[in-house]
Design a protein around this motif. Structure first.
Motif, PDB file in Angstrom:
ATOM      1  N   GLY A 176       1.423  -6.234   5.668  1.00 34.68           N
ATOM      2  CA  GLY A 176       0.218  -6.781   5.031  1.00 34.68           C
ATOM      3  C   GLY A 176      -0.934  -5.786   5.069  1.00 34.68           C
ATOM      4  O   GLY A 176      -1.644  -5.600   4.076  1.00 34.68           O
ATOM      5  N   ALA A 177      -1.100  -5.134   6.212  1.00 38.43           N
ATOM      6  CA  ALA A 177      -2.197  -4.160   6.348  1.00 38.43           C
ATOM      7  C   ALA A 177      -1.947  -2.942   5.463  1.00 38.43           C
ATOM      8  O   ALA A 177      -2.867  -2.423   4.828  1.00 38.43           O
ATOM      9  CB  ALA A 177      -2.352  -3.751   7.805  1.00 38.43           C
ATOM     10  N   LEU A 227      -2.846  -3.741   2.005  1.00 40.71           N
ATOM     11  CA  LEU A 227      -4.304  -3.675   1.803  1.00 40.71           C
ATOM     12  C   LEU A 227      -4.779  -2.237   1.598  1.00 40.71           C
ATOM     13  O   LEU A 227      -5.708  -1.983   0.842  1.00 40.71           O
ATOM     14  CB  LEU A 227      -5.043  -4.296   2.986  1.00 40.71           C
ATOM     15  N   VAL A 228      -4.137  -1.305   2.301  1.00 42.95           N
ATOM     16  CA  VAL A 228      -4.506   0.109   2.132  1.00 42.95           C
ATOM     17  C   VAL A 228      -4.161   0.585   0.713  1.00 42.95           C
ATOM     18  O   VAL A 228      -4.905   1.341   0.093  1.00 42.95           O
ATOM     19  CB  VAL A 228      -3.790   0.995   3.183  1.00 42.95           C
ATOM     20  N   ARG A 268      -3.753  -1.406  -1.974  1.00 44.69           N
ATOM     21  CA  ARG A 268      -4.273  -2.302  -3.016  1.00 44.69           C
ATOM     22  C   ARG A 268      -5.270  -1.658  -3.994  1.00 44.69           C
ATOM     23  O   ARG A 268      -5.145  -1.855  -5.209  1.00 44.69           O
ATOM     24  CB  ARG A 268      -4.897  -3.538  -2.334  1.00 44.69           C
ATOM     25  N   PRO A 269      -6.243  -0.860  -3.510  1.00 41.62           N
ATOM     26  CA  PRO A 269      -7.204  -0.268  -4.457  1.00 41.62           C
ATOM     27  C   PRO A 269      -6.556   0.647  -5.488  1.00 41.62           C
ATOM     28  O   PRO A 269      -7.175   0.977  -6.486  1.00 41.62           O
ATOM     29  CB  PRO A 269      -8.130   0.561  -3.550  1.00 41.62           C
ATOM     30  N   TYR A 270      -5.306   1.064  -5.231  1.00 45.19           N
ATOM     31  CA  TYR A 270      -4.643   1.974  -6.159  1.00 45.19           C
ATOM     32  C   TYR A 270      -3.562   1.259  -6.957  1.00 45.19           C
ATOM     33  O   TYR A 270      -2.950   1.844  -7.847  1.00 45.19           O
ATOM     34  CB  TYR A 270      -4.085   3.175  -5.383  1.00 45.19           C
ATOM     35  N   LEU A 303      -8.079  -3.427 -11.528  1.00 43.20           N
ATOM     36  CA  LEU A 303      -9.529  -3.615 -11.463  1.00 43.20           C
ATOM     37  C   LEU A 303     -10.151  -2.646 -10.466  1.00 43.20           C
ATOM     38  O   LEU A 303     -11.244  -2.109 -10.678  1.00 43.20           O
ATOM     39  CB  LEU A 303      -9.870  -5.040 -11.043  1.00 43.20           C
ATOM     40  N   LEU A 304      -9.464  -2.452  -9.358  1.00 47.26           N
ATOM     41  CA  LEU A 304      -9.957  -1.526  -8.344  1.00 47.26           C
ATOM     42  C   LEU A 304      -9.642  -0.086  -8.737  1.00 47.26           C
ATOM     43  O   LEU A 304     -10.448   0.831  -8.516  1.00 47.26           O
ATOM     44  CB  LEU A 304      -9.327  -1.849  -6.990  1.00 47.26           C
ATOM     45  N   SER A 351     -11.368   4.002  -8.771  1.00 46.69           N
ATOM     46  CA  SER A 351     -10.807   4.906  -7.773  1.00 46.69           C
ATOM     47  C   SER A 351     -10.215   6.138  -8.436  1.00 46.69           C
ATOM     48  O   SER A 351      -9.517   6.906  -7.781  1.00 46.69           O
ATOM     49  CB  SER A 351      -9.733   4.172  -6.960  1.00 46.69           C
ATOM     50  N   LEU A 401      -3.775   8.778   2.572  1.00 42.61           N
ATOM     51  CA  LEU A 401      -3.566   7.437   3.122  1.00 42.61           C
ATOM     52  C   LEU A 401      -2.137   7.258   3.618  1.00 42.61           C
ATOM     53  O   LEU A 401      -1.911   6.575   4.626  1.00 42.61           O
ATOM     54  CB  LEU A 401      -3.938   6.379   2.080  1.00 42.61           C
ATOM     55  N   ALA A 451      -9.722   9.998   5.761  1.00 45.58           N
ATOM     56  CA  ALA A 451      -8.729   8.969   5.437  1.00 45.58           C
ATOM     57  C   ALA A 451      -9.238   7.577   5.840  1.00 45.58           C
ATOM     58  O   ALA A 451      -9.049   6.600   5.106  1.00 45.58           O
ATOM     59  CB  ALA A 451      -7.402   9.284   6.125  1.00 45.58           C
ATOM     60  N   ARG A 472     -13.506   2.251   2.048  1.00 47.53           N
ATOM     61  CA  ARG A 472     -14.219   2.365   0.775  1.00 47.53           C
ATOM     62  C   ARG A 472     -14.219   1.097  -0.084  1.00 47.53           C
ATOM     63  O   ARG A 472     -15.277   0.703  -0.600  1.00 47.53           O
ATOM     64  CB  ARG A 472     -13.654   3.565   0.009  1.00 47.53           C
ATOM     65  N   LEU A 510     -16.124  -1.923  -5.943  1.00 49.10           N
ATOM     66  CA  LEU A 510     -14.808  -2.330  -5.449  1.00 49.10           C
ATOM     67  C   LEU A 510     -14.917  -3.645  -4.678  1.00 49.10           C
ATOM     68  O   LEU A 510     -14.044  -4.512  -4.779  1.00 49.10           O
ATOM     69  CB  LEU A 510     -14.225  -1.236  -4.555  1.00 49.10           C
ATOM     70  N   TYR A 565     -14.295  -7.008  -6.253  1.00 46.30           N
ATOM     71  CA  TYR A 565     -12.917  -7.443  -6.483  1.00 46.30           C
ATOM     72  C   TYR A 565     -12.145  -7.612  -5.184  1.00 46.30           C
ATOM     73  O   TYR A 565     -10.929  -7.746  -5.189  1.00 46.30           O
ATOM     74  CB  TYR A 565     -12.186  -6.437  -7.385  1.00 46.30           C
ATOM     75  N   GLN A 623      -7.713  -6.598  10.016  1.00 50.48           N
ATOM     76  CA  GLN A 623      -6.351  -6.089   9.791  1.00 50.48           C
ATOM     77  C   GLN A 623      -6.353  -4.573   9.622  1.00 50.48           C
ATOM     78  O   GLN A 623      -5.504  -3.871  10.173  1.00 50.48           O
ATOM     79  CB  GLN A 623      -5.757  -6.710   8.526  1.00 50.48           C
ATOM     80  N   LEU A 624      -7.319  -4.092   8.855  1.00 53.75           N
ATOM     81  CA  LEU A 624      -7.373  -2.651   8.597  1.00 53.75           C
ATOM     82  C   LEU A 624      -7.865  -1.876   9.811  1.00 53.75           C
ATOM     83  O   LEU A 624      -7.400  -0.763  10.073  1.00 53.75           O
ATOM     84  CB  LEU A 624      -8.245  -2.371   7.367  1.00 53.75           C
ATOM     85  N   LEU A 659      -4.863  -1.422  11.949  1.00 51.51           N
ATOM     86  CA  LEU A 659      -4.000  -0.357  11.419  1.00 51.51           C
ATOM     87  C   LEU A 659      -4.601   1.021  11.735  1.00 51.51           C
ATOM     88  O   LEU A 659      -3.906   1.916  12.216  1.00 51.51           O
ATOM     89  CB  LEU A 659      -3.813  -0.541   9.913  1.00 51.51           C
TER      90      LEU A 659
END
Lengths: 205, 205
Positions: free
Chosen positions: A166-167, A170-171, A173-175, A179-180, A184, A195, B167, B173, B180, B183, B194-195, B198
């Motif tokens: 899950g984490a 999330l890392v 997700r922006p890519y 929309l994100l 980016s 990353l 990183a 970010r 960002l 969204y 969570q992040l 990580l």
């Protein structure tokens, strides 16, 4: 023989399927040229040469057509990613490839051809089923790679698998989320590698 | 006495400063109510009760006013974050607090009061100086925490400091940049924790 021609069930099946495919192919082309948001079902009907009523026989709304096109696009990204993962053995390298290919493939689909971005953006904003199941499949792929890396001893085993996956999702997700991703674009060259390295450090046993 | 009143230099200084402050306070209030994008310098002049020409004596453009307001907002987020960090000793906890507070403070500033989001979004889209130096200061804060954690032996030392900080900044970010963040509102409750976990796993020696 007369049974198959008079029974509307089996005979309609393949024909429905063909018409639906025809609509999808024409609609994808139309949306690609003119954008999804601005196109109405009437525009689409005119462009395809079917009546609006006929299209509504097969799709209940413009969104239903958009959903199918979007699902096809996301399926394409997924196929690219899966191929990239299958091309290597070691789980850490699989993870790197997954991240890299997901970004490359999304950029190609949604941004080289800016018009399809429209559909993907609607899908993400309105949380269409196609977008949600894509997210789920990506997370499942991540869990698979983590499981393999735990088996080979390359990844740590203390963190609950779903928490770790899950984490990492999330890392990424922006890519992945268009929309994100639109905000980016300055980072798409370097971020996947940076990353991935951070994520791999977090997974070291 | 006659020297001070006829010398425009020293006498103008404090007065300029006061007028600028007055414009900024009034403009912040005005943008808060009516939004930044839609407001012109004429609107602003009318609302404040100064002439447009008089405002232009102190600010060369609407953006110059926006930049100052934006810088003030980001400074506020930074102060919140710094206070949160200073409240704890251990570097891992500092990192958790930094992430959590940056998100909370940004949400409060840019989303509770949706109108100020406008300015922050322009700042991020057009990469205003205020936004760029904020990014740099956040990255410097991250480097400080990493350095402290390396000294106490709580963080690994193999990864080059700037690579590690860069990183981690990329991980944060989506929750710092307002474009960002808009969204990511579904994730702001859980993602920071969570992040952070990580990231802390990635830093373990």
């Amino acid at each position: 023989m007369s049974t198959t021609t008079t029974n509307p069930g089996p005979a309609r099946g393949p024909i429905d399927h063909e018409v639906r495919d025809q609509v999808i192919v024409a609609a994808t082309e139309h949306f690609r040229l003119y954008g999804y948001e601005k196109t109405t079902v009437s525009d689409l009907a005119k462009a395809i040469g079917f009546s609006k009523a006929y299209i509504y026989k097969f799709f209940e709304s413009k969104q239903a057509i958009g959903e199918l096109i979007c699902a096809n696009c996301l399926r394409e990204v997924e196929t690219d990613v899966r191929r990239a993962i299958d091309g290597v053995d070691r789980p850490p390298e699989k993870l790197r490839r997954m991240f890299k290919m997901a970004v490359e493939s999304s950029l190609r689909l949604f941004f080289e051809d800016r018009k399809l971005y429209d559909i993907a953006a609607s899908a993400a904003t309105e949380r269409w089923q196609a977008a949600r199941s894509y997210e789920e499949r990506i997370q499942a792929m991540l869990q698979d790679i983590l499981r393999q890396g735990r088996e080979t001893g390359e990844f740590e085993r203390k963190t609950p698998l779903d928490e770790a996956a899950g984490a990492i999702y999330l890392v990424m997700r922006p890519y992945l989320n268009p929309l994100l991703l639109q905000y980016s674009l300055d980072h798409t060259d370097d971020a996947p590698a940076q990353l991935s390295s951070l994520v791999l450090r977090s997974l070291s046993p």
